[in-house]
Scaffold this motif. Structure first.
Motif: not given
Length: 250
Positions: A126-128, A183, A190-193, A244, A246, A248
């Motif tokens: 995912g992108t911030p 950014h 990115g990894l969303e978590c 929420r 990310w 990076l």
């Protein structure tokens, strides 16, 4: 002479949607009157009494104070109109406040839904959403007004080489020398978590998120995150700030 139907206090209260004790209180304060059964001295009400009391009940639901209704039976048309005008303004103000509360409630439900979805999804590419996180000027008099109105503007940055240091930040302020992160689409992977931080100790699940990112083949550099809400992880469990987030890196 026509015989009129009379209602005892329980019947009257039922039809009016109030408690019998409320009718007794209104009578004590002079708002309403009742007849009496000569056989047992119990209160009883004619149909016209119920109509009058229903008007009192209506004004009370609108918030008109009891003291303003004590002379309801003798209030003039002009006085009644002034009371209604004032009450209408108060009702309109309350409606506006309720509308604001509805917006806040819908926002909180959306943030909660995001937290639940992130918790279920685990770590996903995912992108911030925030484009910039800046250091907080704690002397800024507008800081608290901003965060009360837009709490999601509160964010944190956690560097991989100091996973236990939480840097408080604000999201998407104009560029400044105090920018903690900005950014860079060409370099950020990115990894969303879901990030959890203990609001009392700053302990978090950041080390685990960095470890999981490494398992995904990333060289993690930092976590950037925006605030969602505060809640216990389960009934009676630990209380966390949820973000929420990310992870990076390269």
């Amino acid at each position: 002479m026509e015989t009129h139907r009379l209602y005892d206090i329980k019947e009257a209260a039922h039809h009016l949607g109030v408690a019998p004790s409320t009718l007794r209180y209104w009578e004590q304060k002079g708002l309403v009157r009742s007849g009496r059964n000569p056989a047992n001295d119990y209160r009883r009400y004619a149909l016209h009494d119920l109509i009058t009391i229903s008007e009192i009940a209506f004004y009370r639901r609108l918030g008109v104070p009891v003291k303003e209704l004590r002379n309801y039976r003798t209030i003039s048309l002009d006085e009644l109109d002034a009371t209604l005008d004032r009450t209408q303004k108060e009702v309109e103000q309350r409606l506006a406040e309720l509308k604001d509360m509805q917006v806040f409630l819908e926002r909180q439900r959306a943030l909660n839904a995001q937290a639940v979805a992130l918790q279920r999804a685990g770590m996903q590419p995912g992108t911030p959403v925030p484009q910039r996180l800046s250091a907080i000027d704690y002397d800024d008099p507008g800081l608290w007004l901003l965060l009360i109105d837009q709490p999601w503007r509160y964010g944190v940055v956690i560097e991989a080489d100091e996973p236990n240091l939480v840097l408080e930040s604000l999201t998407d302020l104009p560029p400044s020398e105090e920018t903690r992160w900005e950014h860079a689409p060409e370099s950020d992977r990115g990894l969303e978590c879901l990030l959890r931080i203990d609001p009392d100790t700053d302990a978090s699940n950041a080390p685990e998120l960095f470890a999981h990112a490494a398992q995904h083949g990333m060289q993690p550099e930092r976590i950037v995150a925006s605030y969602l809400l505060t809640a216990a992880e389960s009934e009676g469990g630990l209380r966390w700030d949820y973000y929420r987030a990310w992870v990076l890196g390269a």
